[in-house]
Structure formats: C-alpha cells, structure tokens
Design a protein around this motif. Structure first.
Motif, mmCIF file in Angstrom:
data_model
loop_
_atom_site.group_PDB
_atom_site.id
_atom_site.type_symbol
_atom_site.label_atom_id
_atom_site.label_comp_id
_atom_site.label_asym_id
_atom_site.label_seq_id
_atom_site.Cartn_x
_atom_site.Cartn_y
_atom_site.Cartn_z
ATOM 1 N N LEU A 1 -7.523 -13.852 3.602
ATOM 2 C CA LEU A 1 -6.997 -12.595 3.062
ATOM 3 C C LEU A 1 -7.950 -12.003 2.033
ATOM 4 C CD1 LEU A 1 -3.208 -13.451 2.648
ATOM 5 C CD2 LEU A 1 -4.222 -11.837 4.256
ATOM 6 N N TRP A 2 -8.501 -12.842 1.158
ATOM 7 C CA TRP A 2 -9.456 -12.363 0.151
ATOM 8 C C TRP A 2 -10.704 -11.794 0.829
ATOM 9 C CZ3 TRP A 2 -9.663 -10.735 -4.523
ATOM 10 C CH2 TRP A 2 -10.891 -10.601 -5.148
ATOM 11 N N LYS A 3 -11.191 -12.455 1.878
ATOM 12 C CA LYS A 3 -12.384 -11.993 2.582
ATOM 13 C C LYS A 3 -12.110 -10.668 3.273
ATOM 14 C CE LYS A 3 -16.601 -13.092 3.393
ATOM 15 N NZ LYS A 3 -17.562 -12.952 2.322
ATOM 16 N N MET A 4 -10.938 -10.488 3.869
ATOM 17 C CA MET A 4 -10.595 -9.205 4.502
ATOM 18 C C MET A 4 -10.543 -8.101 3.459
ATOM 19 S SD MET A 4 -7.954 -10.020 7.628
ATOM 20 C CE MET A 4 -6.566 -10.086 6.555
ATOM 21 N N HIS A 5 -9.983 -8.399 2.282
ATOM 22 C CA HIS A 5 -9.947 -7.426 1.190
ATOM 23 C C HIS A 5 -11.369 -7.043 0.789
ATOM 24 C CE1 HIS A 5 -9.102 -5.588 -2.692
ATOM 25 N NE2 HIS A 5 -9.911 -6.470 -3.252
ATOM 26 N N HIS A 6 -12.249 -8.020 0.668
ATOM 27 C CA HIS A 6 -13.635 -7.782 0.276
ATOM 28 C C HIS A 6 -14.357 -6.925 1.313
ATOM 29 C CE1 HIS A 6 -17.496 -8.535 -1.603
ATOM 30 N NE2 HIS A 6 -17.964 -8.955 -0.441
ATOM 31 N N ASN B 1 -13.028 -4.794 3.399
ATOM 32 C CA ASN B 1 -12.469 -3.446 3.341
ATOM 33 C C ASN B 1 -13.068 -2.674 2.165
ATOM 34 O OD1 ASN B 1 -10.748 -1.340 4.161
ATOM 35 N ND2 ASN B 1 -9.230 -1.933 2.639
ATOM 36 N N TYR B 2 -13.197 -3.321 1.019
ATOM 37 C CA TYR B 2 -13.793 -2.685 -0.164
ATOM 38 C C TYR B 2 -15.257 -2.332 0.093
ATOM 39 C CZ TYR B 2 -15.075 -1.904 -5.028
ATOM 40 O OH TYR B 2 -15.533 -1.352 -6.188
ATOM 41 N N GLN B 3 -15.985 -3.235 0.747
ATOM 42 C CA GLN B 3 -17.384 -2.974 1.091
ATOM 43 C C GLN B 3 -17.497 -1.779 2.024
ATOM 44 O OE1 GLN B 3 -18.962 -6.628 2.779
ATOM 45 N NE2 GLN B 3 -20.593 -6.629 1.263
ATOM 46 N N ARG B 4 -16.614 -1.681 3.008
ATOM 47 C CA ARG B 4 -16.641 -0.582 3.965
ATOM 48 C C ARG B 4 -16.412 0.743 3.254
ATOM 49 N NH1 ARG B 4 -12.785 2.182 6.107
ATOM 50 N NH2 ARG B 4 -11.185 0.706 5.483
#
Length: 61
Positions: free
Chosen positions: A30-35, A37-40
C-alpha cells in the motif's frame, strides 16, 4: 462418554511470523502504491510546466 479437555497451548510462533510477514507485505504494498501515485502526479506536473501549459508565476494586479 469421552470428556473433552480444552487447554491453552500458547501462541504458535510460526503462525505469528507468517501473520506478521503477511501484514507487513500488505502495508508495504500500500505504501509503495501511494509512492508511485505521488511520483506520477509530480512527473505530470513538471511535464505540464515544461510544455508551458501551466505556470507557477503569480500574476500581479
């Protein structure tokens, strides 16, 4: 009739380790998906800025 005796054996160390690893992997995912998304969003912002579609300069009246 055979009596059923229930007693507490204690925690299963292997089960606890498996549960901990599973929960850790889910939280990490979940943390990696959040990261990602923020990068995108950041990458899209800078692409728009480079193309000139948006600006960050405040217009003075």
């Amino acid at each position: 009739m055979v009596g059923v005796v229930a007693y507490y054996k204690g925690p299963s160390i292997i089960k606890e380790i498996i549960y901990g690893v599973g929960i850790g992997l889910m939280a990490g995912g979940l943390w990696k998906m959040h990261h990602w998304n923020y990068q995108r969003k950041t990458k899209e912002f800078y692409e728009l800025l480079d193309r000139g579609d948006i600006t960050v300069v405040i217009q003075e009246d």
